[in-house]
Design an enzyme around this catalytic site. Structure first.
Site, PDB file in Angstrom:
ATOM      1  N   LYS A 173      73.338  -2.037  73.757  1.00 31.88           N
ATOM      2  CA  LYS A 173      72.927  -3.224  75.053  1.00 31.88           C
ATOM      3  C   LYS A 173      72.677  -4.517  74.570  1.00 31.88           C
ATOM      4  O   LYS A 173      73.250  -5.027  75.311  1.00 31.88           O
ATOM      5  CB  LYS A 173      71.395  -2.750  75.466  1.00 31.88           C
ATOM      6  N   HIS A 194      61.432   4.336  81.995  1.00 34.40           N
ATOM      7  CA  HIS A 194      62.481   5.482  81.289  1.00 34.40           C
ATOM      8  C   HIS A 194      61.843   7.016  80.617  1.00 34.40           C
ATOM      9  O   HIS A 194      61.170   6.696  79.966  1.00 34.40           O
ATOM     10  CB  HIS A 194      63.158   4.890  80.401  1.00 34.40           C
ATOM     11  N   ASP A 204      59.010  -2.608  76.075  1.00 34.49           N
ATOM     12  CA  ASP A 204      59.834  -1.244  75.836  1.00 34.49           C
ATOM     13  C   ASP A 204      60.959  -2.469  76.338  1.00 34.49           C
ATOM     14  O   ASP A 204      61.476  -2.676  77.510  1.00 34.49           O
ATOM     15  CB  ASP A 204      60.213  -0.004  77.390  1.00 34.49           C
TER      16      ASP A 204
END
Lengths: 149, 410
Positions: free
Chosen positions: B230, B127, B204
Site C-alpha cells: 500500500k 478491518h 493498524d
C-alpha cells in the site's frame, strides 16, 4: 413436443441476439432490462435456504418440477445479476432435469459477458449455475425414486 | 525539509508503467489505491535487479552475493525504521503484511500475557484483519473482546471508549485510518488513555502509513503494523514495529531457521531481535524492493502528496455531492483521500461492473469490514481512493462514468 426448444436451441438464439449488439452498453442494457422484467420472487423464498452467497450480491433461486420438467424462479439485490438470473432462467426453465444437469452452457463464453461476470467471487454466476444444476439433479433423483416405487 | 515546488503529476505518472495500459479499450483510471497502490519502475527494477545480480540467502552466507543481499535487506530495515520513526532497526520485524503483523502480536503477546477475563478493545471501524485474530486469541484465553462504538458518520465515540477502560483492559488495537471510509481516528488520544490503564496499544497503519507522517515515538504506540504494497512497494511484505522491551518479553511466533541462537535436541535458545520473529528464509526480494517504495514517497514528500490528494478528494467530494441520491459515507473533515458512497436504488456491484467497462477501477462491497457495514445499515459502498499519481482529469472521468452508469441503471 415438436415446438419444444432445447437448451442448445435457446443458447443459439441468445448467441444470435447478443451478436447484434455492437457495444458493451447494449449488452448491459439488455441484461439490466432483463433484470427489471424478471418476475419478483415470492418473499417466502427469499430466505437463507434459497440464497446463493456471492461475494457482493445476494442471489436466491427456487425451483419446482412438473411432469418431468424443472422450473426456476429467482432474484438478486443487484440488477445486472438479476438480469443474469433471468438469462439463466430463460435457458433452463421448463427443461428436462437430465438436460439441465448435462448442459455445458457454452453460450456464456460466446456472448462476451464472461470476463467479469463469470468470476465466482464477483457475482456467483458459477455458483448460480451450480445451484440450478443441483436443483435439477435433485428433481431427477426424486423422479427416478418415484418410478421405482 | 520538503521543497514547495510545482507538483508535476505527469512526471510522477511517467514512473508507473501500468498507468499507460488500456482497460477494455479505455485508458485505465486506477482509483483503488486503498486496496493496493501501483508500483513505480524503481520498485519493479529493484526486484529485477536483485534476482538478476545478487540473489542469495541472507545473514549466514560468506560469499559476496550473500553479503550484498544481506546488506540490501538490512538497509531496508533501516529505511523502514526511519519511515516510522522507530528508535532502532531492531524494533522493525518484517512480516507478510499487516494481517500477518497483527496475527503475530495477537498470538505471541496474547498467548503470554492474556488471562481469563482480560479485555481487548477494538473499534467498530476495524478491518477483519484487526478483528478475527483477537477473536481467536480471546476465545482461546477466555478473554473478552470489546468494541468502541461509532456515530452514524463513523466517528469513534471517545466517551464510550473512556468508560470501557479499566483494570481489565489489557490490549487496545485500533485502526489509524479506516480503510472503508478514510476517517482518521484520534489515535494519539487513544494511546494516551489506554496507557493510563497500562494497556498495550497496537495501531493498524495499513492505510495511514502511506498518507500520514508516522512517528511511532511521538504517537507512543507499542505496536504499529502496515503493508508494503500500500506504500508503492511489493506485495507479500509487511512490517511490525514493536517497542523493544515488549518484543523482548514475547515468545517467538514461529520456529525454524534464522530465529535461533543454538539448537540441540534437548533445547533451543532464540536469536535476538529482530531475527527472533523472522523464522525461515524471509521474503528477501520484496523486503529489498520495499525500500524503493519508501524512497519513491520520500522523493516527492508525504506533505506534497497529501496536499495533492486532498485536492483530488475535495474536488471529488464536491462533484459527487451533485449526483442525485448519492450519499457519502463518513463525510467528515478529518480523513485521507478515500471516498466511500452509496446511491439510492443502486447496488454497488452493478456500479462496479459498469465502471469497469469504462476503464475505471474502484472498489465495491464491504471492504472486509462487515461489522462496520452492518452497523451503518448498508450492504456495502463504492469506494474511490486516490494516490500520488491520480489527476483531476481522472476524477472528472469517474464522475462522467458514474453519471453514464446511473443512466443505464435507473
Amino acid at each position: 413436443m415438436n415446438n419444444h426448444r432445447t437448451i442448445k436451441n435457446i443458447e443459439q438464439e441468445l448467441i444470435d441476439d447478443f451478436s447484434l449488439f455492437e457495444t458493451w452498453e447494449e449488452k448491459y442494457e439488455y441484461l439490466i432490462d432483463l433484470g427489471k422484467k424478471l418476475a419478483p420472487l415470492d418473499p417466502a423464498f427469499k430466505t437463507e435456504e434459497y440464497k446463493i452467497k456471492g461475494c457482493q450480491s445476494s442471489v436466491w433461486i427456487h425451483s419446482f418440477a412438473k411432469d418431468g420438467f424443472v422450473y426456476f424462479e429467482g432474484d438478486s439485490d443487484a440488477i445486472i445479476v438479476r438480469g443474469l438470473v433471468g438469462l439463466m432462467i430463460t435457458v433452463m426453465n421448463g427443461q428436462p432435469a437430465k438436460e439441465i444437469v448435462e448442459a455445458p452452457l457454452e453460450f456464456i463464453n460466446t456472448i462476451g459477458l464472461s470476463s467479469h461476470l463469470a468470476q465466482t467471487r464477483s457475482n456467483g454466476l458459477r455458483a448460480m449455475i451450480k445451484q440450478m444444476k443441483m436443483d435439477a439433479g435433485a428433481w431427477q433423483v426424486n423422479a427416478e425414486n418415484k418410478t421405482v416405487e | 525539509m520538503e521543497t514547495e515546488g510545482i507538483y508535476d503529476v505527469q512526471a510522477i505518472r511517467a514512473q508507473f508503467p501500468i498507468l499507460s495500459r488500456k482497460v477494455k479499450g479505455k485508458d485505465l483510471v486506477y482509483l483503488d489505491n486503498a486496496a493496493t497502490a501501483q508500483k513505480p519502475l524503481s520498485v519493479i527494477d529493484a526486484l529485477v535487479h536483485y534476482y538478476s545480480h545478487y540473489n542469495a540467502n541472507i545473514h549466514r552466507g560468506l560469499h559476496t552475493l550473500a553479503d550484498e543481499a544481506t546488506a540490501a535487506y538490512e538497509a531496508s530495515r533501516v529505511a523502514v525504521k526511519e519511515f516510522v520513526g522507530a528508535s532502532s532497526p531492531d524494533e522493525i520485524i518484517f512480516t507478510k503484511g499487516t494481517t500477518d503483523s497483527i496475527n503475530l502480536v495477537a498470538y505471541s503477546w496474547g498467548k503470554s500475557f492474556l488471562q481469563e477475563g482480560d479485555e481487548i478493545i477494538i473499534s467498530s471501524l476495524e478491518h477483519h484483519a484487526n478483528i478475527v485474530p483477537w477473536q481467536m486469541i480471546a476465545a482461546e484465553k477466555k478473554a473478552i473482546l470489546r468494541v468502541i462504538p461509532i456515530s452514524d458518520d463513523g466517528i469513534l465515540d471517545m466517551e464510550a471508549f473512556k468508560s470501557m477502560l479499566g483494570p481489565k483492559t489489557k490490549f487496545v488495537s485500533v485502526v489509524h485510518v479506516s480503510n472503508a471510509l478514510g476517517i482518521i481516528n484520534p489515535v494519539e488520544e487513544i494511546i494516551r488513555l489506554a496507557h493510563q490503564h497500562n494497556a498495550v496499544v497496537l495501531i493498524d497503519g495499513a492505510q495511514s502509513s502511506v498518507h500520514l507522517d508516522i512517528d511511532v515515538q511521538t504517537l507512543g504506540c507499542d505496536f504499529y503494523a502496515f503493508s508494503g504494497h500500500k506504500i508503492y512497494g511489493p506485495t507479500g511484505v509487511g512490517v511490525l514495529y514493536g517497542r523493544r522491551d515488549l518484543l523482548e518479553s514475547m515468545p517467538p511466533y514461529q520456529g525454524g531457521g534464522e530465529m535461533i541462537k543454538e539448537v540441540r535436541f534437548e533445547y533451543t535458545t532464540y536469536n535476538e531481535l529482530p531475527f527472533k520473529f523472522e523464522a525461515g528464509t524471509p521474503n528477501i526480494a520484496d523486503v529489498i524492493a520495499l525500500k524503493a517504495g519508501i524512497d519513491f514517497i520520500k522523493s516527492i514528500g508525504k506533505h506534497a502528496i497529501r496536499k495533492h490528494e486532498e485536492q483530488l478528494l475535495e474536488y471529488a467530494t464536491a462533484k459527487l455531492k451533485d449526483i442525485a441520491g448519492l450519499r457519502i459515507i463518513g463525510d467528515v473533515k478529518n480523513k485521507v483521500s478515500v471516498i466511500s458512497f452509496v446511491i439510492d436504488g443502486v447496488h454497488p456491484q452493478d456500479l462496479a461492473i459498469l465502471l469497469d467497462n469504462q476503464g475505471i477501477a474502484v472498489r465495491t462491497g464491504h471492504h472486509c469490514t462487515q461489522p462496520l457495514m452492518h452497523r451503518l445499515g448498508i450492504v456495502g459502498t463504492t469506494r474511490a481512493s486516490f494516490a500520488a499519481y491520480n489527476t483531476l482529469d481522472e476524477v472528472e472521468l469517474l464522475i462522467q462514468a458514474l453519471n453514464k452508469s446511473l443512466k443505464m441503471l435507473l
